[in-house]
Design a protein around this motif. Structure first.
Motif, PDB file in Angstrom:
ATOM      1  N   VAL A 274       0.821  -1.202   0.000  1.00  0.00           N
ATOM      2  CA  VAL A 274       0.000   0.000   0.000  1.00  0.00           C
ATOM      3  C   VAL A 274       0.860   1.259   0.000  1.00  0.00           C
ATOM      4  O   VAL A 274       0.559   2.250  -0.682  1.00  0.00           O
ATOM      5  CB  VAL A 274      -0.973  -0.011   1.197  1.00  0.00           C
ATOM      6  CG1 VAL A 274      -1.688   1.335   1.329  1.00  0.00           C
ATOM      7  CG2 VAL A 274      -1.997  -1.130   1.027  1.00  0.00           C
ATOM      8  N   ALA A 275       1.944   1.238   0.742  1.00  0.00           N
ATOM      9  CA  ALA A 275       2.814   2.409   0.786  1.00  0.00           C
ATOM     10  C   ALA A 275       3.394   2.709  -0.590  1.00  0.00           C
ATOM     11  O   ALA A 275       3.454   3.874  -1.018  1.00  0.00           O
ATOM     12  CB  ALA A 275       3.938   2.201   1.798  1.00  0.00           C
ATOM     13  N   ALA A 280       3.477   6.089  -5.427  1.00  0.00           N
ATOM     14  CA  ALA A 280       3.450   6.181  -6.887  1.00  0.00           C
ATOM     15  C   ALA A 280       2.262   7.001  -7.362  1.00  0.00           C
ATOM     16  O   ALA A 280       2.366   7.781  -8.325  1.00  0.00           O
ATOM     17  CB  ALA A 280       3.402   4.782  -7.495  1.00  0.00           C
ATOM     18  N   THR A 281       1.119   6.846  -6.706  1.00  0.00           N
ATOM     19  CA  THR A 281      -0.073   7.588  -7.115  1.00  0.00           C
ATOM     20  C   THR A 281       0.071   9.069  -6.795  1.00  0.00           C
ATOM     21  O   THR A 281      -0.336   9.930  -7.591  1.00  0.00           O
ATOM     22  CB  THR A 281      -1.323   7.003  -6.439  1.00  0.00           C
ATOM     23  OG1 THR A 281      -1.389   5.593  -6.696  1.00  0.00           O
ATOM     24  CG2 THR A 281      -2.591   7.663  -6.962  1.00  0.00           C
ATOM     25  N   ALA A 282       0.659   9.391  -5.662  1.00  0.00           N
ATOM     26  CA  ALA A 282       0.903  10.798  -5.322  1.00  0.00           C
ATOM     27  C   ALA A 282       1.877  11.417  -6.323  1.00  0.00           C
ATOM     28  O   ALA A 282       1.702  12.575  -6.748  1.00  0.00           O
ATOM     29  CB  ALA A 282       1.445  10.913  -3.904  1.00  0.00           C
ATOM     30  N   PHE A 283       2.892  10.674  -6.699  1.00  0.00           N
ATOM     31  CA  PHE A 283       3.834  11.158  -7.718  1.00  0.00           C
ATOM     32  C   PHE A 283       3.085  11.442  -9.021  1.00  0.00           C
ATOM     33  O   PHE A 283       3.246  12.506  -9.627  1.00  0.00           O
ATOM     34  CB  PHE A 283       4.928  10.118  -7.942  1.00  0.00           C
ATOM     35  CG  PHE A 283       5.939  10.498  -8.981  1.00  0.00           C
ATOM     36  CD1 PHE A 283       7.101  11.169  -8.631  1.00  0.00           C
ATOM     37  CD2 PHE A 283       5.742  10.183 -10.317  1.00  0.00           C
ATOM     38  CE1 PHE A 283       8.041  11.528  -9.596  1.00  0.00           C
ATOM     39  CE2 PHE A 283       6.666  10.529 -11.287  1.00  0.00           C
ATOM     40  CZ  PHE A 283       7.823  11.207 -10.927  1.00  0.00           C
ATOM     41  N   ALA A 313       1.349   9.397   0.915  1.00  0.00           N
ATOM     42  CA  ALA A 313       1.018  10.289  -0.197  1.00  0.00           C
ATOM     43  C   ALA A 313       1.408  11.723   0.129  1.00  0.00           C
ATOM     44  O   ALA A 313       1.969  12.443  -0.715  1.00  0.00           O
ATOM     45  CB  ALA A 313      -0.472  10.197  -0.524  1.00  0.00           C
ATOM     46  N   ALA A 314       1.146  12.145   1.353  1.00  0.00           N
ATOM     47  CA  ALA A 314       1.481  13.521   1.749  1.00  0.00           C
ATOM     48  C   ALA A 314       2.993  13.737   1.743  1.00  0.00           C
ATOM     49  O   ALA A 314       3.487  14.763   1.250  1.00  0.00           O
ATOM     50  CB  ALA A 314       0.896  13.820   3.124  1.00  0.00           C
ATOM     51  N   ARG A 315       3.743  12.791   2.288  1.00  0.00           N
ATOM     52  CA  ARG A 315       5.203  12.932   2.298  1.00  0.00           C
ATOM     53  C   ARG A 315       5.754  12.992   0.872  1.00  0.00           C
ATOM     54  O   ARG A 315       6.679  13.760   0.577  1.00  0.00           O
ATOM     55  CB  ARG A 315       5.845  11.783   3.061  1.00  0.00           C
ATOM     56  CG  ARG A 315       5.685  11.852   4.570  1.00  0.00           C
ATOM     57  CD  ARG A 315       6.689  10.946   5.277  1.00  0.00           C
ATOM     58  NE  ARG A 315       6.550   9.554   4.893  1.00  0.00           N
ATOM     59  CZ  ARG A 315       5.753   8.679   5.507  1.00  0.00           C
ATOM     60  NH1 ARG A 315       4.993   9.076   6.533  1.00  0.00           N
ATOM     61  NH2 ARG A 315       5.704   7.423   5.102  1.00  0.00           N
ATOM     62  N   THR A 316       5.177  12.169  -0.006  1.00  0.00           N
ATOM     63  CA  THR A 316       5.640  12.156  -1.395  1.00  0.00           C
ATOM     64  C   THR A 316       5.406  13.509  -2.053  1.00  0.00           C
ATOM     65  O   THR A 316       6.306  14.074  -2.704  1.00  0.00           O
ATOM     66  CB  THR A 316       4.916  11.060  -2.187  1.00  0.00           C
ATOM     67  OG1 THR A 316       5.168   9.792  -1.566  1.00  0.00           O
ATOM     68  CG2 THR A 316       5.386  11.026  -3.632  1.00  0.00           C
ATOM     69  N   ASN A 445      -0.505  -3.917 -11.784  1.00  0.00           N
ATOM     70  CA  ASN A 445       0.767  -4.170 -11.100  1.00  0.00           C
ATOM     71  C   ASN A 445       1.938  -3.441 -11.761  1.00  0.00           C
ATOM     72  O   ASN A 445       3.024  -3.984 -11.930  1.00  0.00           O
ATOM     73  CB  ASN A 445       1.049  -5.669 -11.016  1.00  0.00           C
ATOM     74  CG  ASN A 445       0.281  -6.336  -9.888  1.00  0.00           C
ATOM     75  OD1 ASN A 445      -0.543  -5.720  -9.218  1.00  0.00           O
ATOM     76  ND2 ASN A 445       0.543  -7.621  -9.666  1.00  0.00           N
ATOM     77  N   GLY A 446       1.682  -2.200 -12.143  1.00  0.00           N
ATOM     78  CA  GLY A 446       2.760  -1.361 -12.640  1.00  0.00           C
ATOM     79  C   GLY A 446       2.990  -1.378 -14.124  1.00  0.00           C
ATOM     80  O   GLY A 446       3.922  -0.724 -14.618  1.00  0.00           O
TER      81      GLY A 446
END
Length: 486
Positions: A274-275, A280-283, A313-316, A445-446
């Protein structure tokens, strides 16, 4: 930065021209708000002349029937784009505010390679298929199916990835034998004008086959959807404008291709990392300040991992920030205009009204140009307007799910169906979930779907038809069945 190309001009009937009344409007750098050039403010007479030229070129020249000529000319255009790559990239950053890292993808390299790909396709495409001999109603007949160009195409393009979308329409349409009137968004007219200049100065494309007009007024441009001399409208932009174009084209029953909005979901199943998915989604939501119709802007995660996903997500997003697109490390640049900045700001205010909280961001940035903080919104469910409506800014909404069925329900609970992603430790499980999601493209899966040979488009209110791939080429063809005595 490389030098910018020559000043923008329209291309009408093979000639590079100003607006017929000499009027212009400013082209702004969204990173600074400063004027970097001026575009011809095309008039109704200019648009009429462009349509007339395209009609004449289709009806009277050999473009629609001479495949060898088309292939040669498109190869010339591909070579000219490569020769002028540095100036195109510099102009894309200056006019669009697009960070340089995107030039290796949708900013320049992929669309230019897409032109090469569709030219190769047209060179070997079976425009005629033999159905053999049959005896329908007892009459022996030899049948063939012929694919022919639609005719005059009005290509209406948006401001977010201009070269990608300009070439994704112009390339297949010309390769199919159509003639084109290209009308770019008034926020980014220069890139389309530069494409027209290369056609005029570096190719043997006959006069009238490609025309580029740059009116600022939607009213002036609206004739492209209603004029009976236009056979097809190919539009990329908002769903609201797409509806209006479809309605305007209905009286003349034009063929209409629409690539519209998205509110795509990134799903992390309960066995996924999940992390990693959240990061990746936040990016992705930060890329080009979130100004991409297929960007995943809803992150759907297991309820018991919700807080972790929000924090990652916030940290990213905080690590990415909003940076000058001239900075080699920039991911999130400015939004395109003051109007777009204010639109995103209105959604940030709405997030608070709807009961959401900001894990990071949540405001515009007070600096020259048009800037919004990368933002993660928590505490909202999928019924909120922030989860239902396309924002087109660097804003990610995180939503909790309660298992695979619930994740699918949430993903499909949207008027849109353009893209998305599914991640699981089990490829079989991720594939099964992906099969139930009603969208036109999905990363499992990417995996990466964005490529010239892969069709792109949406379900539901995300559009009608497909762009790129063989399907995108065939959008610009009609089908004719011929029967002869056996």
């Amino acid at each position: 930065m490389s030098a910018l190309p020559p000043p923008a001009q329209q291309l009408i009937d093979g000639k590079l021209v100003a607006a017929s009344d000499g009027a212009t409007y400013p082209i702004l750098d969204p990173a600074s708000g400063s004027e970097i050039g001026a575009a011809p403010d095309g008039t109704a007479a200019d648009v009429d002349a462009a349509i007339a030229a395209a009609r004449r070129a289709f009806d009277e020249s050999g473009w629609s029937t001479d495949r060898t000529l088309r292939v040669r000319c498109l190869r010339q255009l591909h070579a000219a784009l490569l020769e002028n790559a540095d100036a195109f990239r510099a102009l894309t950053t200056a006019e669009v505010g697009m960070p340089g890292f995107m030039m290796g993808a949708a900013g320049f390299d992929v669309p230019v390679d897409g032109l090469r790909w569709v030219t190769d396709l047209a060179e070997g495409y079976a425009f005629e298929t033999d159905l053999g001999v049959a005896a329908p109603m007892g009459i022996p007949s030899r049948r063939t199916v012929r694919r022919e160009p639609v005719g005059v195409v009005a290509a209406i393009t948006p401001w977010n990835v201009p070269t990608q979308i300009n070439l994704a329409k112009v390339g297949p349409a010309l390769a199919a034998g159509c003639t084109v009137v290209l009308k770019p968004a008034p926020d980014t007219p220069w890139l389309a004008a530069e494409l027209g200049r290369l056609v005029a100065e570096h190719t043997d494309i006959p006069a009238g086959v490609l025309n580029v007009v740059t009116p600022r007024s939607n009213e002036v441009a609206s004739v492209l959807s209603t004029d009976p001399r236009v056979d097809m409208v190919s539009f990329t932009g908002s769903t609201a404008v797409g509806r209006a174009i479809m309605a305007a084209a209905a009286p003349t029953l034009k063929k209409v291709f629409l690539e519209l909005g998205g509110k795509s979901a990134a799903i992390a199943l309960d066995d996924a990392d999940v992390a990693a998915v959240a990061g990746a989604t936040a990016f992705a939501a930060c890329i080009h300040a979130g100004q991409g119709c297929a960007i995943t802007t809803r992150l759907i995660v297991p309820r018991d991992r919700y807080d972790e996903a929000v924090a990652v997500a916030a940290r990213t997003m905080e690590s990415i920030g909003a940076r000058d697109p001239q900075d080699p490390g920039a991911i999130c640049g400015p939004v395109i205009s003051a109007a777009q900045r204010d639109r995103v700001a209105s959604y940030l205010s709405l997030a608070v009204d709807e009961g959401g909280t900001f894990a990071t961001g949540g405001a515009v940035i007070d600096r020259p140009g048009f800037w919004v903080q990368p933002t993660v919104v928590a505490g909202l469910d999928n019924s909120s307007r922030l989860a239902q409506e396309e924002i087109f800014g660097p804003v990610l909404v995180v939503i909790a799910h309660d298992g695979d069925d619930d994740a699918v329900r949430i993903a499909n609970d949207s008027p849109y169906g353009l893209s998305g992603s599914v991640d699981s430790a089990s490829l079989e499980r991720a594939t099964a979930v992906a099969a139930r999601i009603r969208t036109g493209t999905l990363a499992v899966n990417g995996g990466v779907w964005f490529s010239p040979d892969a069709p792109f488009g949406g379900y539901k209110q995300s559009g009608v038809g497909r762009e790129m791939g063989v399907a995108g080429f065939e959008e610009y063809l009609e089908t004719k069945t011929l029967a002869f005595p056996a």
